[in-house]
Design a protein around this motif. Structure first.
Motif, PDB file in Angstrom:
ATOM      1  N   VAL A  23       0.806  -1.477  -0.114  1.00  0.00           N
ATOM      2  CA  VAL A  23       0.120   0.005  -0.175  1.00  0.00           C
ATOM      3  C   VAL A  23       1.002   1.259  -0.025  1.00  0.00           C
ATOM      4  N   MET A  24       0.576   2.167  -1.103  1.00  0.00           N
ATOM      5  CA  MET A  24       1.187   3.484  -1.048  1.00  0.00           C
ATOM      6  C   MET A  24       0.480   4.326  -0.694  1.00  0.00           C
ATOM      7  N   LEU A  25       0.868   5.107   0.571  1.00  0.00           N
ATOM      8  CA  LEU A  25       0.135   6.321   1.209  1.00  0.00           C
ATOM      9  C   LEU A  25       0.285   7.867   0.747  1.00  0.00           C
ATOM     10  N   ASN A  26      -0.551   8.423   0.107  1.00  0.00           N
ATOM     11  CA  ASN A  26      -0.266   9.721  -0.225  1.00  0.00           C
ATOM     12  C   ASN A  26      -0.206  10.768   0.863  1.00  0.00           C
ATOM     13  N   THR A  27      -0.229  11.850   0.477  1.00  0.00           N
ATOM     14  CA  THR A  27      -0.053  13.015   1.491  1.00  0.00           C
ATOM     15  C   THR A  27      -1.154  12.972   2.366  1.00  0.00           C
ATOM     16  N   ASN A  28      -0.821  13.012   3.822  1.00  0.00           N
ATOM     17  CA  ASN A  28      -1.977  13.328   4.896  1.00  0.00           C
ATOM     18  C   ASN A  28      -2.955  12.376   4.806  1.00  0.00           C
ATOM     19  N   THR A  29      -2.385  11.004   4.906  1.00  0.00           N
ATOM     20  CA  THR A  29      -3.181   9.936   5.097  1.00  0.00           C
ATOM     21  C   THR A  29      -2.987   9.012   6.385  1.00  0.00           C
ATOM     22  N   GLN A  30      -3.797   8.157   6.550  1.00  0.00           N
ATOM     23  CA  GLN A  30      -3.921   7.474   7.624  1.00  0.00           C
ATOM     24  C   GLN A  30      -4.738   6.074   7.449  1.00  0.00           C
ATOM     25  N   ILE A  31      -4.051   5.137   7.675  1.00  0.00           N
ATOM     26  CA  ILE A  31      -4.753   3.716   7.432  1.00  0.00           C
ATOM     27  C   ILE A  31      -4.740   2.941   8.849  1.00  0.00           C
ATOM     28  N   ARG A  32      -5.574   1.992   9.240  1.00  0.00           N
ATOM     29  CA  ARG A  32      -5.636   1.201   9.969  1.00  0.00           C
ATOM     30  C   ARG A  32      -5.728  -0.353   9.541  1.00  0.00           C
ATOM     31  N   VAL A  33      -4.731  -1.188   9.853  1.00  0.00           N
ATOM     32  CA  VAL A  33      -4.719  -2.497   9.029  1.00  0.00           C
ATOM     33  C   VAL A  33      -5.263  -3.642  10.265  1.00  0.00           C
ATOM     34  N   ALA A  34      -6.119  -4.444   9.877  1.00  0.00           N
ATOM     35  CA  ALA A  34      -6.381  -5.343  10.649  1.00  0.00           C
ATOM     36  C   ALA A  34      -6.543  -6.626  10.241  1.00  0.00           C
ATOM     37  N   TYR A  35      -5.370  -7.392  10.241  1.00  0.00           N
ATOM     38  CA  TYR A  35      -5.396  -8.748   9.699  1.00  0.00           C
ATOM     39  C   TYR A  35      -5.650  -9.806  10.285  1.00  0.00           C
ATOM     40  N   GLN A  36      -6.541 -10.782  10.073  1.00  0.00           N
ATOM     41  CA  GLN A  36      -6.997 -12.076  10.931  1.00  0.00           C
ATOM     42  C   GLN A  36      -6.882 -13.129   9.905  1.00  0.00           C
TER      43      GLN A  36
ATOM     44  N   TYR B 216      -9.829 -12.911   6.975  1.00  0.00           N
ATOM     45  CA  TYR B 216      -9.981 -11.634   6.202  1.00  0.00           C
ATOM     46  C   TYR B 216      -8.559 -10.780   6.301  1.00  0.00           C
ATOM     47  N   ARG B 217      -8.651  -9.825   5.532  1.00  0.00           N
ATOM     48  CA  ARG B 217      -7.796  -8.815   5.502  1.00  0.00           C
ATOM     49  C   ARG B 217      -8.394  -7.421   5.236  1.00  0.00           C
ATOM     50  N   ASP B 218      -8.218  -6.806   6.441  1.00  0.00           N
ATOM     51  CA  ASP B 218      -9.223  -5.233   6.553  1.00  0.00           C
ATOM     52  C   ASP B 218      -8.338  -4.234   6.748  1.00  0.00           C
ATOM     53  N   ILE B 219      -8.628  -3.136   5.811  1.00  0.00           N
ATOM     54  CA  ILE B 219      -8.076  -1.960   5.836  1.00  0.00           C
ATOM     55  C   ILE B 219      -9.189  -0.820   6.068  1.00  0.00           C
TER      56      ILE B 219
ATOM     57  N   THR C 233      -1.855  -2.576  -3.964  1.00  0.00           N
ATOM     58  CA  THR C 233      -1.426  -3.727  -4.948  1.00  0.00           C
ATOM     59  C   THR C 233      -1.661  -5.004  -4.023  1.00  0.00           C
ATOM     60  N   VAL C 234      -2.674  -5.695  -4.467  1.00  0.00           N
ATOM     61  CA  VAL C 234      -3.180  -6.781  -3.436  1.00  0.00           C
ATOM     62  C   VAL C 234      -2.429  -8.143  -4.009  1.00  0.00           C
ATOM     63  N   ALA C 235      -2.162  -8.776  -2.938  1.00  0.00           N
ATOM     64  CA  ALA C 235      -1.586 -10.296  -3.211  1.00  0.00           C
ATOM     65  C   ALA C 235      -2.577 -11.225  -3.243  1.00  0.00           C
ATOM     66  N   LYS C 236      -2.878 -12.295  -4.111  1.00  0.00           N
ATOM     67  CA  LYS C 236      -3.738 -12.728  -4.301  1.00  0.00           C
ATOM     68  C   LYS C 236      -4.055 -13.971  -3.245  1.00  0.00           C
ATOM     69  N   ASN C 237      -5.259 -14.135  -2.730  1.00  0.00           N
ATOM     70  CA  ASN C 237      -5.629 -15.321  -1.733  1.00  0.00           C
ATOM     71  C   ASN C 237      -6.950 -15.078  -1.706  1.00  0.00           C
ATOM     72  N   PRO C 238      -7.826 -15.838  -2.485  1.00  0.00           N
ATOM     73  CA  PRO C 238      -9.182 -16.096  -2.656  1.00  0.00           C
ATOM     74  C   PRO C 238      -9.947 -16.699  -1.187  1.00  0.00           C
ATOM     75  N   ASN C 239      -9.008 -17.263  -0.365  1.00  0.00           N
ATOM     76  CA  ASN C 239      -9.848 -17.865   0.819  1.00  0.00           C
ATOM     77  C   ASN C 239      -9.415 -16.458   2.138  1.00  0.00           C
ATOM     78  N   ARG C 240      -9.125 -15.419   1.620  1.00  0.00           N
ATOM     79  CA  ARG C 240      -8.842 -14.441   2.672  1.00  0.00           C
ATOM     80  C   ARG C 240      -9.129 -13.216   2.052  1.00  0.00           C
ATOM     81  N   PRO C 241     -10.421 -12.729   1.901  1.00  0.00           N
ATOM     82  CA  PRO C 241     -10.722 -11.397   1.540  1.00  0.00           C
ATOM     83  C   PRO C 241      -9.926 -10.328   1.912  1.00  0.00           C
ATOM     84  N   PHE C 242      -9.516  -9.383   0.798  1.00  0.00           N
ATOM     85  CA  PHE C 242      -8.929  -7.961   0.929  1.00  0.00           C
ATOM     86  C   PHE C 242      -9.997  -6.841   1.080  1.00  0.00           C
TER      87      PHE C 242
END
Length: 357
Positions: free
Chosen positions: A141-154, A157-160, A170-179
């Motif tokens: 993940v590329m963050l632009n100016t003045n950006t904030q994300i919280r990543v929660a992987y379990q 699932y893969r949640d942002i 740019t997402v890595a493939k994993n059909p069994n673990r939704p992004f």
């Protein structure tokens, strides 16, 4: 880069890493409780271990720089002192390397046991800053100016959560673990794709797909902001493929009316698509937009307040390519190419007016 303000959380991590480095470099070994505390601190975030590694490398470089900076008259004394300094630097690097190895072994053991790679991290950039982060699953993940994300992987699932600003995934493939990316009142689901999400100040969300396909849904959280809450009501809006863009409106724009379909989905030619994500390459590209809109976009990367002497000046259509964060380059172009006058009222306040007296 100009106008970059260190994020407070980053400064705190740097301070903590420096304190641990000083402790590791002392003559007395770590106590059992200190070893447990250090291990817990490094597991808390990948950024902690990385910062410790950077400080250790810098510490070793500083020893070299100190030796190179010794006056010639002190060369004999330096020759005696050098082995100890180098020895301590090597010792410190070895300690940190061993620590990294131990943690790496621990992570590998968890994989062998079938444990999920869990992560819950906060990443941010300041005004004028961009940052690239590699996530635990090798997604980037590329963050632009003045950006904030919280990543929660379990495990399942893969949640942002995009809290503010803009990010390119740019997402890595994993059909069994939704992004899944949550932003404003929407959710974007992707598998093996690349796309950008921009959460605007008014709450609307721009989605741009450059590769693969994403599914878009609107969410009604009933006053709650937790995306996995049982109270969240979801409405699937459709899909976007590479070369398409769409905007998920905010509740203010829709008057709290449920969104049933993406009625603003549109195709974008390759040149337009490149312009929308040009910030990932360090430039902003414009082709005939009103100067007011250009300034609004460029101002995302600067703390300088820009105003126009007359609405007609802001309506002038301009085009060009400007380096991200280099507001001065835009001012030069306005004066030399468009014949406008740029007046600095203060270091952080600029007036743009017609060049005609």
């Amino acid at each position: 880069m100009k106008n970059v303000v260190p994020f407070p959380e980053n400064r705190a991590v740097e301070t903590e890493a420096a304190a641990w480095l000083v402790r590791l470099d002392s003559e007395a070994p770590l106590s059992e409780s200190e070893r447990r505390e250090l291990a817990e601190w490094t597991r808390r975030s990948p950024a902690h271990l990385e910062q410790l590694r950077e400080h250790a490398a810098l510490w070793r470089k500083l020893n070299v720089l100190t030796e190179l900076g010794v006056p010639l008259r002190d060369v004999n004394r330096a020759a005696v002192a050098r082995p100890r300094a180098s020895s301590r630097a090597r010792k410190l690097s070895a300690v940190v390397a061993a620590l990294i190895a131990v943690i790496a072994i621990g992570i590998a053991s968890r994989h062998r046991m079938g444990a999920a790679v869990d992560a819950s991290e906060l990443y941010a950039t300041a005004v004028g800053e961009r940052r690239t982060v590699t996530l635990p699953d090798a997604s980037v993940v590329m963050l632009n100016t003045n950006t904030q994300i919280r990543v929660a992987y379990q495990k399942s699932y893969r949640d942002i959560r995009l809290l503010r600003g803009e990010a390119y995934f740019t997402v890595a493939k994993n059909p069994n673990r939704p992004f899944r990316v949550y932003a404003g009142g929407g959710r974007i689901d992707a598998l093996g794709t690349a796309f950008s999400v921009y959460l605007k100040q008014e709450g609307s969300v721009d989605v741009t797909v450059t590769e693969g396909r994403v599914a878009v849904a609107s969410l009604a959280t009933e006053g709650k902001s937790v995306p996995n809450s049982a109270s969240v009501r979801e409405k699937k809006l459709g899909s976007l493929v590479a070369g398409q863009v769409a905007t998920i409106p905010s509740e203010t724009q829709t008057g709290s009316r449920p969104i049933d379909v993406l009625d603003n989905l549109r195709n974008v030619e390759l040149q337009g698509l490149s312009r929308r994500i040009s910030w990932t390459e360090g430039v902003l590209i414009f082709s005939g937009e009103p100067l007011e809109a250009v300034v609004k976009e460029i101002n995302r990367y600067s703390t300088v307040h820009i105003e126009f002497s007359d609405p007609a000046v802001g309506a002038i259509r301009v085009g060009g390519q400007f380096p991200v964060g280099e507001t001065s380059e835009m001012f030069k172009a306005l004066e030399t190419t468009f014949g406008l006058r740029v007046t600095y009222l203060s270091d952080s306040h600029v007036l743009v007016s017609s060049g005609v007296e």
